[in-house]
Design a protein around this motif. Sequence first.
Motif, short mmCIF file in Angstrom:
data_model
loop_
_atom_site.label_atom_id
_atom_site.label_comp_id
_atom_site.label_asym_id
_atom_site.label_seq_id
_atom_site.Cartn_x
_atom_site.Cartn_y
_atom_site.Cartn_z
N VAL A 309 0.87 -1.18 0.00
CA VAL A 309 0.00 0.00 0.00
C VAL A 309 0.90 1.23 0.00
CG1 VAL A 309 -1.85 1.25 1.17
CG2 VAL A 309 -1.76 -1.24 1.30
N GLY A 310 0.57 2.21 -0.84
CA GLY A 310 1.44 3.36 -1.00
C GLY A 310 0.91 4.64 -0.40
N ASP A 311 1.83 5.52 -0.06
CA ASP A 311 1.52 6.87 0.42
C ASP A 311 1.98 7.84 -0.66
OD1 ASP A 311 1.31 9.33 1.61
OD2 ASP A 311 2.79 8.95 3.18
N SER A 312 1.03 8.38 -1.42
CA SER A 312 1.35 9.27 -2.54
C SER A 312 1.25 10.74 -2.17
CB SER A 312 0.43 8.96 -3.73
OG SER A 312 -0.93 9.21 -3.38
N SER A 313 1.41 11.07 -0.90
CA SER A 313 1.28 12.46 -0.44
C SER A 313 2.18 13.41 -1.21
CB SER A 313 1.60 12.56 1.06
OG SER A 313 0.70 11.78 1.81
N LYS A 314 3.41 12.97 -1.49
CA LYS A 314 4.35 13.83 -2.21
C LYS A 314 3.84 14.12 -3.62
CE LYS A 314 9.15 14.20 -3.79
NZ LYS A 314 10.50 13.55 -3.81
N ALA A 315 3.39 13.09 -4.33
CA ALA A 315 2.87 13.28 -5.69
C ALA A 315 1.64 14.18 -5.68
CB ALA A 315 2.54 11.93 -6.32
N GLN A 316 0.78 14.00 -4.68
CA GLN A 316 -0.42 14.83 -4.61
C GLN A 316 -0.06 16.30 -4.45
OE1 GLN A 316 -3.43 13.23 -1.82
NE2 GLN A 316 -2.31 11.29 -1.89
N LYS A 317 0.91 16.58 -3.62
CA LYS A 317 1.31 17.97 -3.36
C LYS A 317 2.16 18.53 -4.49
CE LYS A 317 3.59 20.88 0.12
NZ LYS A 317 4.27 20.89 1.45
N LEU A 318 3.17 17.78 -4.91
CA LEU A 318 4.11 18.27 -5.92
C LEU A 318 3.50 18.37 -7.30
CD1 LEU A 318 7.18 18.94 -6.39
CD2 LEU A 318 7.47 16.52 -6.95
N LEU A 319 2.64 17.42 -7.65
CA LEU A 319 2.09 17.33 -9.00
C LEU A 319 0.64 17.76 -9.08
CD1 LEU A 319 3.51 13.78 -9.88
CD2 LEU A 319 4.60 16.00 -10.26
N ASN A 320 0.04 18.08 -7.93
CA ASN A 320 -1.39 18.37 -7.88
C ASN A 320 -2.17 17.21 -8.49
OD1 ASN A 320 -3.72 19.84 -7.30
ND2 ASN A 320 -3.73 20.82 -9.31
N TRP A 321 -1.81 16.01 -8.04
CA TRP A 321 -2.38 14.77 -8.59
C TRP A 321 -3.41 14.20 -7.64
CZ3 TRP A 321 -1.52 9.36 -7.24
CH2 TRP A 321 -2.04 8.47 -8.20
N GLN A 322 -4.55 13.78 -8.22
CA GLN A 322 -5.63 13.19 -7.43
C GLN A 322 -5.59 11.66 -7.53
OE1 GLN A 322 -8.59 16.09 -9.52
NE2 GLN A 322 -9.60 15.35 -7.66
N PRO A 323 -5.38 10.97 -6.45
CA PRO A 323 -5.25 9.51 -6.50
C PRO A 323 -6.55 8.74 -6.42
CG PRO A 323 -4.82 10.24 -4.28
CD PRO A 323 -5.10 11.49 -5.08
N ASP A 324 -7.66 9.38 -6.05
CA ASP A 324 -8.87 8.63 -5.72
C ASP A 324 -10.08 9.05 -6.54
OD1 ASP A 324 -9.05 11.15 -4.67
OD2 ASP A 324 -9.63 10.53 -2.65
N ARG A 325 -9.87 9.36 -7.82
CA ARG A 325 -11.00 9.79 -8.65
C ARG A 325 -11.96 8.66 -8.99
NH1 ARG A 325 -7.37 13.10 -12.83
NH2 ARG A 325 -5.86 11.71 -11.87
#
Length: 358
Positions: A309-325
Motif C-alpha cells: 500500500v502506497g503513500d502518494s502524499s508527495k505526488a499529490q502535493k508536488l504534481l497536484n495529482w488526485q489519486p482517488d477519482r
Amino acid sequence: MNIKTIKDSNKEPVCLITGTGMDSKTMTHFLIPKNYTIILTYRRNSLQDLDKLKSLFEEDLQNHPSSKLDMVFMDITDQNSVRQGIESVIKKYGKIDELYSFAAQSHVGDSFTNPLYTIQATGLSVFYLLETLRGISPITKFFQASSSEMFGGNADRCPFNEKSSFECRSSYAIAKLLGYNWVYFFRQTYGMFCCSAFGFNHSNYYRDRRFYCAKVVNAAAKISLGKQRRLKVGAIDHYRDEFFTDFGMEAMHKLINLDKPEDVVIATGRCNHGEDYLYQSFNYFNLDWKKYIEIDDSLKRPNDVFKLVGDSSKAQKLLNWQPDRISFKDHISLMCKYHHELESGLNPKRPDVFKLYP
C-alpha cells in the motif's frame, strides 16, 4: 555521432516510449491530444502485429492531426541496438524531449524462472538508455518506471513512501532497484534530468492477462459467457494498492515536466485484498466467485509479497495529482464491461476515464 548541438527544428515535443505494453500504449493515448510526436519501440522477435498496434491510435490521431506516431526497432537488452534506435530518432526528428522507460520483463512470477533476462531487460537496459542519452542527447528528460515490489511488502511497514527502505523479494524487484540506482547515479553524477515513480499495482484494458487483476476479470467475463468453467489462482491472501493506469500516466507526465527531477510514489492509498478482486469481478456478472475458484499451489511464488500500500502524499502535493477519482468497484466494473464485450466478439471502445472521473 554527436548530436549535442543539433538545432531544435521541430517545435512540437518529441517523445520516445520504450515497449508496446500497457503503460506504453496508455501513455501514447495520453500524449496524442497534447500534440506530441510519439515514437514507440518494438523488437523483431515480438509477436506484436505492428499494424494492429498502430490501429489502436487511429481515432486519437484523426482527432488530433498535429500529433504523429512512429515506430523504431530497439532491443533494450543490446546496448548497440539502444544507441542505434535513439540515434535514428534524433536523426529523423532532430531531438528527443522526453523518454519514458517502460519496456521490461515485468512479470514478477516469470522473474523467478528467468532471473538473468529479467536483470538485463529490467535493470541493465536503464543503463544502456541513460548512457546513450549522456553521449548524444543529455538534455532529454528521462522517466524510469520503478516498482512498489522494491519495498518488499512487509505489512508492518505500510504504507510505503519515497523514504521507505527497500526489501527485494524477487529478481524483478532486484532488477527494478538496479534501474532506480542508475537513475540516481546519472542524475547525481552528470546532472541529467532523470526521475522515477514507484508505481504500485495498476491496470486497465491493456493489462496482460497473466497479471492477477486482468486474469480474474477476464475469467469472470468468460465464465459468464460459458466460455470457461474454472479459474486457477495461486495465493489470494494478499493486499494490493491498485490504481487505474490512465491516471498514473497523468502523474508520470507531470513528473517529467517539472523544472527539476524528483522521485514519487504513485498509489491510491487503498488496501484491496485478493478476494476483493474476485468478489467485484464475479459480482459484476452476478456470480459467486467461490463456486469457480481453484487454488493451484504451483502458481504461488517462492517468496511472495504480502501487502503493498502506497503513500502518494508527495505526488499529490508536488504534481497536484488526485489519486482517488475512481473507486475500486468502478475500476473493476470498467474492465469487466470491456472484457465482456471483447469475449462476446465485439470491438469495445476505450472510454475516456478523465471525462468519466474528472
